[in-house]
Structure formats: C-alpha cells, structure tokens
Design an enzyme around this catalytic site. Sequence first.
Site, PDB file in Angstrom:
ATOM      1  N   LEU A 194       0.810  -1.211   0.000  1.00  0.00           N
ATOM      2  CA  LEU A 194       0.000   0.000   0.000  1.00  0.00           C
ATOM      3  C   LEU A 194       0.846   1.265   0.000  1.00  0.00           C
ATOM      4  O   LEU A 194       0.373   2.327  -0.409  1.00  0.00           O
ATOM      5  CB  LEU A 194      -0.933   0.008   1.213  1.00  0.00           C
ATOM      6  CG  LEU A 194      -1.888  -1.178   1.330  1.00  0.00           C
ATOM      7  CD1 LEU A 194      -2.819  -0.989   2.516  1.00  0.00           C
ATOM      8  CD2 LEU A 194      -2.683  -1.363   0.050  1.00  0.00           C
ATOM      9  N   GLY A 195       2.082   1.182   0.478  1.00  0.00           N
ATOM     10  CA  GLY A 195       2.938   2.358   0.496  1.00  0.00           C
ATOM     11  C   GLY A 195       4.324   2.005   0.983  1.00  0.00           C
ATOM     12  O   GLY A 195       4.565   0.928   1.517  1.00  0.00           O
ATOM     13  N   THR A 227      -2.467   4.417   6.513  1.00  0.00           N
ATOM     14  CA  THR A 227      -1.241   4.133   5.772  1.00  0.00           C
ATOM     15  C   THR A 227      -0.345   5.364   5.685  1.00  0.00           C
ATOM     16  O   THR A 227       0.869   5.284   5.895  1.00  0.00           O
ATOM     17  CB  THR A 227      -1.563   3.622   4.353  1.00  0.00           C
ATOM     18  OG1 THR A 227      -2.360   2.439   4.437  1.00  0.00           O
ATOM     19  CG2 THR A 227      -0.295   3.302   3.582  1.00  0.00           C
ATOM     20  N   HIS A 230       1.383   6.187   8.943  1.00  0.00           N
ATOM     21  CA  HIS A 230       2.422   5.176   9.159  1.00  0.00           C
ATOM     22  C   HIS A 230       3.667   5.489   8.323  1.00  0.00           C
ATOM     23  O   HIS A 230       4.792   5.491   8.839  1.00  0.00           O
ATOM     24  CB  HIS A 230       1.830   3.809   8.786  1.00  0.00           C
ATOM     25  CG  HIS A 230       2.761   2.652   8.912  1.00  0.00           C
ATOM     26  ND1 HIS A 230       2.724   1.781   9.968  1.00  0.00           N
ATOM     27  CD2 HIS A 230       3.741   2.192   8.084  1.00  0.00           C
ATOM     28  CE1 HIS A 230       3.634   0.833   9.805  1.00  0.00           C
ATOM     29  NE2 HIS A 230       4.272   1.072   8.664  1.00  0.00           N
ATOM     30  N   GLU A 231       3.466   5.776   7.029  1.00  0.00           N
ATOM     31  CA  GLU A 231       4.613   6.004   6.140  1.00  0.00           C
ATOM     32  C   GLU A 231       5.339   7.305   6.467  1.00  0.00           C
ATOM     33  O   GLU A 231       6.571   7.368   6.390  1.00  0.00           O
ATOM     34  CB  GLU A 231       4.159   5.990   4.675  1.00  0.00           C
ATOM     35  CG  GLU A 231       3.535   4.687   4.200  1.00  0.00           C
ATOM     36  CD  GLU A 231       4.416   3.472   4.389  1.00  0.00           C
ATOM     37  OE1 GLU A 231       5.651   3.641   4.488  1.00  0.00           O
ATOM     38  OE2 GLU A 231       3.897   2.354   4.464  1.00  0.00           O
TER      39      GLU A 231
END
Length: 709
Positions: A194-195, A227, A230-231
């Site tokens: 997702l990333g 996401t 988080h990234e």
Amino acid sequence: MKKFGLLAATFIGLSGSIFAQQSWCGTDSRLNKTFLENPTYVQQFIEHNSRITSGQTVGADRTDPIIIPVVVHVIHDNGIGNISNEQIQSGIDMLNIDYNRLNADTIDTRNTTNAPFEPIAVSFDINFALAKLDPDGNCTNGIERRNSALGTYNAGENAKYYAEGGLDAWPRDQYMNIWIVNSIENDGTAGITLGYAQFPQFADDGYGVIIRHDSYGNVGTASGDRTLTHEIGHCLGLLHTFQGPFFGGGTGCHTTDCGANGDFCCDTPPASASHWDCPTTYNSCTSVPANDFYAADVYDQWENYMSYAPCQNMFSLGQYNIVSTNLTDISFLADLVSLSNQTATGILSPNVLCEASFYSNTQTICAGNTISFTDASYFNVTGWNWTFAGGTASSTTDQNPTVTYNTPGSYDVSLEVTDGISTVSITLANYILVLPAPGDSYPYKESFESLVSIPDNDRFLITNGNSGTTWELTSATAYSGTDCAFLENYGVADGSSDELISGTIDLSGVDPADHIVFNFKYAYKRKVTANDEWLRFYVSKDCGQTWALRKNIHGAALGDVQSGAFTPISADEWKTVDITNITSDYYVADFRYKIVFENDGGNNMYIDNINLYPASMTGIAVLEPVTTFSLYPNPAQNSITISLESVPQNHCEISLYDALGNLVAIVYSGSTEGGLNSFDYSTGDLPAGIYFIRITGDTFSNEKKLIKQ
C-alpha cells in the site's frame, strides 16, 4: 557512548514476516536493500538511534509551530487514480489529526495493568500543509498531476522521475514529497503493497512517500486507513513496533537493550511479528528487554501507528523523542521545518486567487463520448467560465462540467475563474483529441508510406517514456516501400517504454465466428547478449481507455546481437509477429492496438507492414496479389499439398494455426523460387477440426481455412 562491533553477513533483523499475510508497507524491504548495498549504514543507523534513546542527543526545545510543507504528485492512467483535491486535502487533515492526537479513537488507547499505554501516548505538535509556493517561488496549490500509465502501475522509484514516467521530487529540504499511484511493486512477494517511504538518515533526492490512491485520505477512492500516517512516521525516522534485533536477525522478541535494538523505543513492547487484528490481551513476546520502560512483560501495543493493526490510534513518548531529535539533528529536516521555509513555501500566506487550473478524466476519446472536467484553480474561486472548442456545450459556468465531443479533431479548452474581485485564465491548446468512431475500415494495412510524420494524432499517437528519443517515421530503411516506424534505441538503458498507438479501426462488422488475422514486421538486434528488451502488443475494445496484452517477445527471442547501431539492409533481417488471440469481443467500432518497446541498453527497433483483416477476406487482404495459393485435398485426412505461385521470395514462412489462433506447426521457412512452389504436409496426427494455413512472404501475406476430417 556505546560502541558496536562490525556486523556479520546476517546483520539485520528486519522482520521477515512483513509480507506473510498482506503487503501493507514496503519500507522494510527498501531499508534492507539500502543496508545490503551499503553495509556501513547499519552501524550508523544503530548508533544514531541509540544516541537518541540514551539521551545523548535530544531535540531542540521549540516554542514556534512545526509545520511541514507538502507537495502531492498524482500519477494516473487516463483518470484512473486521479484523485480529487478534496481527497488530497483529506489526507493532509488526517495527518494533522493523528500527529496532534486529535483523533476520536484516542479513547480506545488501553490503560490497564498489562497494557499501560494511554499515559505515554503523546501529541507530536506537528502540522502538515500543502505548499502555496513552488521551488521557483510561483503560486501553487501543492498538487501536480500527470497522466502516465508507465509511472502509476507497479510503481517504484521510477514514479519519482519525470523521465521514467513519474514526477520529479521537489527539494527535500523544503517539501515533504508524496507520490500517489495506482499500484506499487512488491519485490515478487505475495500480497499488496500500500505504500513505502525513505528513512531520513539515508534520504536522497527521492525522499518521501509513495502510496496507492485508495490508501490515501478518507474520501473519494480512499479506504480511510492510516497508511499515510504510518509512512510519514518512517520518513521521520520511526521503525515498525515489531522490528527484530539488529544483531543476528531473529524475531521481534528479545531481551537485549531496548535502546539499541528493535525499534529503539523502550515504551513500545517487542512483538514477535506483525499482526492484523486487535486482541485486547494479546502478548506475542514474554521476554522483557534490558532497560525496558515498563520493567515488566506487557501486552503488544497494537494501537501504535507503526504497527500493522487496523485500530491504530497513538504514538509513544519514545517515538516523539526520536522524531523531535531527527528534526533538529538531521540538517535537511531542520531546514524543512524552519520558520524561513514556512515563508519560502508560502504555507502561512493568505489564500488569494492566483491561478486557473483544471484536469479531466481523459484527454483522448472517440467521437460521441464525453469527458468530465474538474476545476483545480486556487484560491477562493467563486465563478467559472469555460470554453470548449468542438464540444457540446461549447461553454458553461458550471464548476465541474461534462462535455460531449461528436466530431474528430484536436480541440482547445479554456477556463476563466474569478474570486469576485480579480480574474485569471488558462487555455490549453489541442488539449482534447477526438478519434473517429467508427474508425478505419478493414481490411487494414499500414505500410507507413503515406504518413507525413509520427505521431499525426490520427493514424498514430505515441507515449514517450523518458522524454528522449521515441517513435518516428524514417525513410532510411523499410521492409517494403521506402518508409517504416523507427525507435532510436541504441544504448538507451533507463528501463522506460515507448508506445506506438494506433487510431481507431472499425471491426464491428466482423462475424463473431470469423478469425482475425493480424501480423506485422519488425527488425531489431541486441547491442550485447545481456540486453533483455521487450516488445509487447496490446489491444483495446474501448477506444484505448483500457488495454489487454496479447503478445510479448524479449531477450534472445527478440533478436540477434550487433554491437554497432542497427539498421536492417535486407528482408531476411525482418521478423514476422502473428497475433492470434484477438477474440470476438474486440470486434467493435473503436478497436485500437499499440506496440510497446521497453529498453535495456540495446539497439534500434523498426516496425513495418502491419496487416489486420478477417480470415474470411483472405483472398482480398493480401499485401500484393498471389497468382495461386491452394490447399488440396480440403477437407484433408492424412496429408495436404500447399501450392503457391508468386515472384521469388527471399523469405517465405508457411504456418499452421488451430481455430483459436494457436500456432500448431511451422510447415516451411525459407526462400521460394519464382513460379509454382509445392509443399507437402502430413495431417494424419491432427485432431479433426478447423485450422488455418498462413503464408507470409516478402511481398505478401495470405491465409486459408483447412478442414481436417
């Protein structure tokens, strides 16, 4: 200061279970790759984080607001993944909520004897804002967009470079770069990435986050997950909560110094692996690390944003210390959050009308179809005045209109916007291309003899994957006649692709039971044996909005080796490509095809003599008339005789295909004499059914149906 010895070959313990169930974050695999390529970085990474955990390095005590300017690069495919400004802003809003602990689910942070996490859950006091000035000091809304299938699917580092189909990063010491794509490469592992992000200690010009459009924000195409939070955590220096020991590998469970292993946060308990749910009493590690914050065995902290659990809602005090120190200690991050950079990027400036801008769901359509336009002007727009040359309606004051185009051609689009005081406008010349529907009739033949140039926005369009050399028309060589399509590819090695895309062809009148004959010639040689370049062929049944792969050839199968720049000088240097799997659902009025070449440091590519026609028209759709081409007996039982009468051919190939277009056998490949040539072929082992015999020579191509009893 703690001293650490050099690491052995198994130096890193990044969790091997990241992709066990689904590939949520690709950052660990990127970090692993960085460490493998630069082993000394591991030591630097450990010592940097250990100094923070031990208190030897601390962040500056700031009273001014920390605001990170953001630029969002949207790379889409004809509107697929081209998310709205509202969705982009929703992602920024989510960051500001999560990093300031304003999220409604903070009430879910546990505070029990075995999960005492609420007291150490903190606000980072960091805000994010879309930039209002670009690196040149011009007005921007912090969003740029590009229509590029090459850069948005299976995206990796290529998405960060315009020359490779993506969008170039803005300076990392001024902007946090976020790239929005449709899908992300996953290193061949199972699941969906997702990333992923870069850590600041090893940041290059591509510093920032790559993320799928459906994992960004909470409106539009987004799922509303965390996401992006988080990234961005990775970008600011945070590891996963389930990180394993850095010495000797292993799982996330360990008893070593929590300030020198795992995620370097002593208030995020070790976890044996990533997990995907939120069990209240789950405890995957019974060991207690040295210098543990809790001095006790406590449950997994799945509510942490750096876990993989779906109920994330907090950052810890230890994580705050890492981030605040990095924003002070890493020079480009210190510049990024400086007060002077807030002025340079305009994030504190008032919103004033400064630019008219728009985008559309596609730019190329077939006549009779519609295009949706979206206003992207900024800021404080209160009125719109659109003009659509060739469109219906030709003008409107709607903010986001939908326009029908009925007549083939290239058309300008203009937009004037106002805030009630001033106006600004933009005109994009030849922004819309409308192709004929129905398209060219069949039988279809393209020998490139009557073309003036490539592209001509009628018979051919192109996609240039690296903004360098691309498909063009050449008269330096040809299979027949004087002209062919040419891609100057000698030594080009950036892995980009160039597409030669047809106009529309009307196949709507083809009998669904009929078989389509499609073939073309190409000439190519590798520069060196190791070149692995690809020639791919695609078809479309919706005017090019979507494409289906029907053929690919690469490496040694594509061509021999010639060290110098290749130009074919004889007919036997050309090869025939037969496309045998165009099914009846592609018999539409706006059929299109494209030929795609992907480079790998090889040699030049040439295309000529493209033919498309139904098998029932074999007697008509020949490149040049053949005096005699016959099969007997037909129907056949044990053998057939193929008779061909023509002028001499340097290369003639006779092929046998089944009714589905699969190659069964090469009956003959070689030269033929002028006059009558006969070939016998045993059919005794063939199952009963319908087949096709195809003959392709230097000056003709022909096909006949064969019935085997």
